[in-house]
Design a protein around this motif. Structure first.
Motif, PDB file in Angstrom:
ATOM      1  N   LYS A 114       0.806  -1.223   0.000  1.00 67.56           N
ATOM      2  CA  LYS A 114       0.000   0.000   0.000  1.00 67.56           C
ATOM      3  C   LYS A 114       0.840   1.273   0.000  1.00 67.56           C
ATOM      4  O   LYS A 114       0.366   2.320  -0.428  1.00 67.56           O
ATOM      5  N   ASN A 115       2.088   1.186   0.446  1.00 69.58           N
ATOM      6  CA  ASN A 115       2.932   2.384   0.464  1.00 69.58           C
ATOM      7  C   ASN A 115       4.061   2.333  -0.566  1.00 69.58           C
ATOM      8  O   ASN A 115       4.953   3.183  -0.556  1.00 69.58           O
ATOM      9  N   THR A 116       4.025   1.345  -1.448  1.00 70.15           N
ATOM     10  CA  THR A 116       5.034   1.234  -2.491  1.00 70.15           C
ATOM     11  C   THR A 116       4.827   2.328  -3.533  1.00 70.15           C
ATOM     12  O   THR A 116       3.708   2.504  -4.027  1.00 70.15           O
ATOM     13  N   THR A 170       0.592   6.070  -4.577  1.00 73.76           N
ATOM     14  CA  THR A 170       0.676   4.791  -3.871  1.00 73.76           C
ATOM     15  C   THR A 170      -0.715   4.173  -3.810  1.00 73.76           C
ATOM     16  O   THR A 170      -1.727   4.851  -4.014  1.00 73.76           O
ATOM     17  N   SER A 199      -2.210   3.206  -1.195  1.00 71.35           N
ATOM     18  CA  SER A 199      -2.956   3.751  -0.054  1.00 71.35           C
ATOM     19  C   SER A 199      -3.624   5.075  -0.417  1.00 71.35           C
ATOM     20  O   SER A 199      -4.626   5.453   0.183  1.00 71.35           O
ATOM     21  N   TYR A 200      -3.074   5.765  -1.409  1.00 74.51           N
ATOM     22  CA  TYR A 200      -3.609   7.062  -1.822  1.00 74.51           C
ATOM     23  C   TYR A 200      -4.625   6.913  -2.944  1.00 74.51           C
ATOM     24  O   TYR A 200      -5.573   7.707  -3.054  1.00 74.51           O
TER      25      TYR A 200
END
Length: 504
Positions: free
Chosen positions: A423-425, A469, A471-472
């Protein structure tokens, strides 16, 4: 010529589920008719008036005797002046043979809606919209569809003529092949919503095929309103360079749906409303016949065009229909809302497509067009690409896109696919475009529009990148917009893509 008056007093009301159908008194012909003495013709004329509030379908039974080689029907109806804002009279027409009018269409022999004032059927030929075949003895039914009825009522006159004699030999239908030459796995361009003179269009199949080739299309889908009569008239237009799929625009009173790429000769019934809870049955019938279920122009404002059956049965949805209008802008926003709901609720998503809905000159074929990544130029491969959402919609053959997402370790995904990253890649979104001069690129996510580019150069080519990302942004899709005519409204679309999903 014999005349009959089908007034309201002679009607019988038949109710099936939530759908009411009005059946009028029968029209009879002479049994054992001496055709030779009467120059082989017998005619009946009936008149009546349909009141406001009439049911969706009114059936006029015809008692057809033996020995008929041709049946001909002509009709007229009055169109009185009505106040501004009030609907006037519009009366559709079709016919069912001796096998009956039951839903499912076993007795279906043709439908022309409001496009024609007369039609004929015989063994070797029929009016476009109608199916050739023998005129067998039994009870036939003329189907009337009072689309709208003026406050004054809808007076009509119907003339039925039977021609007696030996029928001509029946014709055997020939259908186009389900594959064209193709280029292997490639991007193929198509227009899946087109009308010929076999419903309410004005073009022949040959004219449409020529326009499709001129528009750079690799495939088309026939989609006549409520009839499959065109299926047997496209074989001569297919070729190595053009795949012709067969279908129908199922035109109900609560919205239209494309039966896209069904088996040859497939008829899908349309005589129901959303409240009747029957659409699921016919959506499954479309799929059993090898087709896709695609609600058409879901926010169109014409009477009966707005889609009211929900999207639970949809394989895709037609978001862009013909010239880009506010209706399409609403459809695009509605579709994006469905995408947001799908990622938040963890359920399947519905891909979008675009088609011309071309009927006649000057309607352009292939504007817009759906560009599909398919394993080959076959019916099944194109349908699979549409169903999977491996596609984008372009306003013409001039616009080409390449839209990808990539991760830091070489992960890669294209349109309709999922980039499986943490999720933060960091993820790089990249769009390459040609044929879109001065267009602005927008990247739209489940959070809304998160990136807008500067206008592309006047040569229409350019590359745009954006980083995000999972998550975004749970998904990212691209829009290419022309320069806005009125600020702050967005410009008309030049192209848009189905989404790329991010995350595991």
């Amino acid at each position: 010529m014999c005349e009959d008056d089908h007034g309201i007093g002679r009607r019988a009301l038949i109710v099936t589920g939530a759908t009411a159908a009005l059946t009028l008194g029968s029209v009879t012909f002479s049994p054992g008719y001496d055709a030779e003495a009467a120059n082989e013709l017998e005619t009946r004329t009936v008149r009546g008036t349909l009141p406001t509030g009439s049911p969706d379908f009114v059936y006029l039974p015809l008692e057809v005797p033996a020995g008929v080689r041709e049946l001909k029907v002509a009709y007229t109806y009055e169109k009185p002046a009505v106040p501004v804002g009030t609907q006037g009279n519009a009366l559709d027409i079709g016919i069912f043979d001796e096998r009956g009018t039951a839903l499912g269409g076993k007795g279906f022999r043709g439908w022309s809606g409001g496009a024609r004032t007369e039609f004929f059927i015989r063994a070797d030929d029929a009016t476009p919209g109608y199916l050739p075949g023998p005129v067998r003895e039994g009870t036939w039914h003329i189907a009337l569809g009072p689309y709208t009825v003026a406050p004054q009522g809808l007076p009509y006159e119907i003339t039925i003529t039977l021609a007696y004699g030996e029928p001509s030999p029946a014709v055997q239908p020939v259908y186009p092949p389900s594959r064209a030459k193709g280029r292997g796995r490639a991007w193929y361009r198509g227009d899946c919503h087109l009308h010929s003179w076999y419903s309410d269009g004005r073009r022949t199949p040959a004219e449409i095929a020529a326009l499709a080739r001129g528009a750079g299309l690799d495939f088309i889908n026939t989609s006549e309103h409520n009839t499959h009569s065109a299926h047997a008239h496209w074989a001569d237009q297919a070729g190595d360079d053009l795949l012709i799929m067969l279908g129908e625009e199922v035109t109900t009173r609560n919205g239209h749906v494309l039966a896209l790429g069904t088996d040859p000769g497939t008829f899908i019934d349309w005589r129901y409303r959303a409240r009747d809870n029957r659409f699921g049955k016919y959506a499954r019938e479309i799929r059993r016949s090898g087709g896709l279920v695609v609600p058409a122009h879901p926010h169109a404002t014409c009477i009966g065009c707005n889609w009211k059956f929900g999207f639970g049965e949809a394989d895709a949805v037609e978001v862009w229909n013909g010239a880009y209008t506010p209706d399409d802008e609403v459809a695009l926003a509605d579709w994006d809302g469905m995408l947001v709901a799908s990622v938040r609720e963890g359920r399947d998503w519905i891909p979008a497509m675009g088609n011309s809905d071309a009927h006649r000159d000057p309607d352009p074929v292939g504007r817009p067009q759906t560009v599909v990544l398919a394993d080959d130029l076959t019916r099944e491969a194109v349908q699979e690409g549409i169903r999977a959402g491996r596609s984008y919609v372009a306003e013409s053959q001039s616009v080409s896109l390449a839209f990808t997402a990539s991760g830091a370790k070489g992960e890669h995904a294209g349109i309709g696919e999922r980039l499986k990253v943490g999720k933060n890649t960091p993820v790089t979104i990249r769009l390459e475009a040609t044929g879109a001069p001065r267009c602005t690129v927008r990247f739209v996510t489940d959070q809304g529009v998160l990136f807008t580019s500067d206008p592309l150069p006047v040569d229409g080519s350019g590359t745009v990148e954006w980083r995000t990302t999972a998550s975004y942004a749970a998904y990212v899709r691209a829009e290419l917009r022309h320069e806005a005519v009125l600020a702050p409204l967005p410009g008309a679309l030049a192209a848009f893509t189905n989404p790329i999903f991010l995350g595991r």
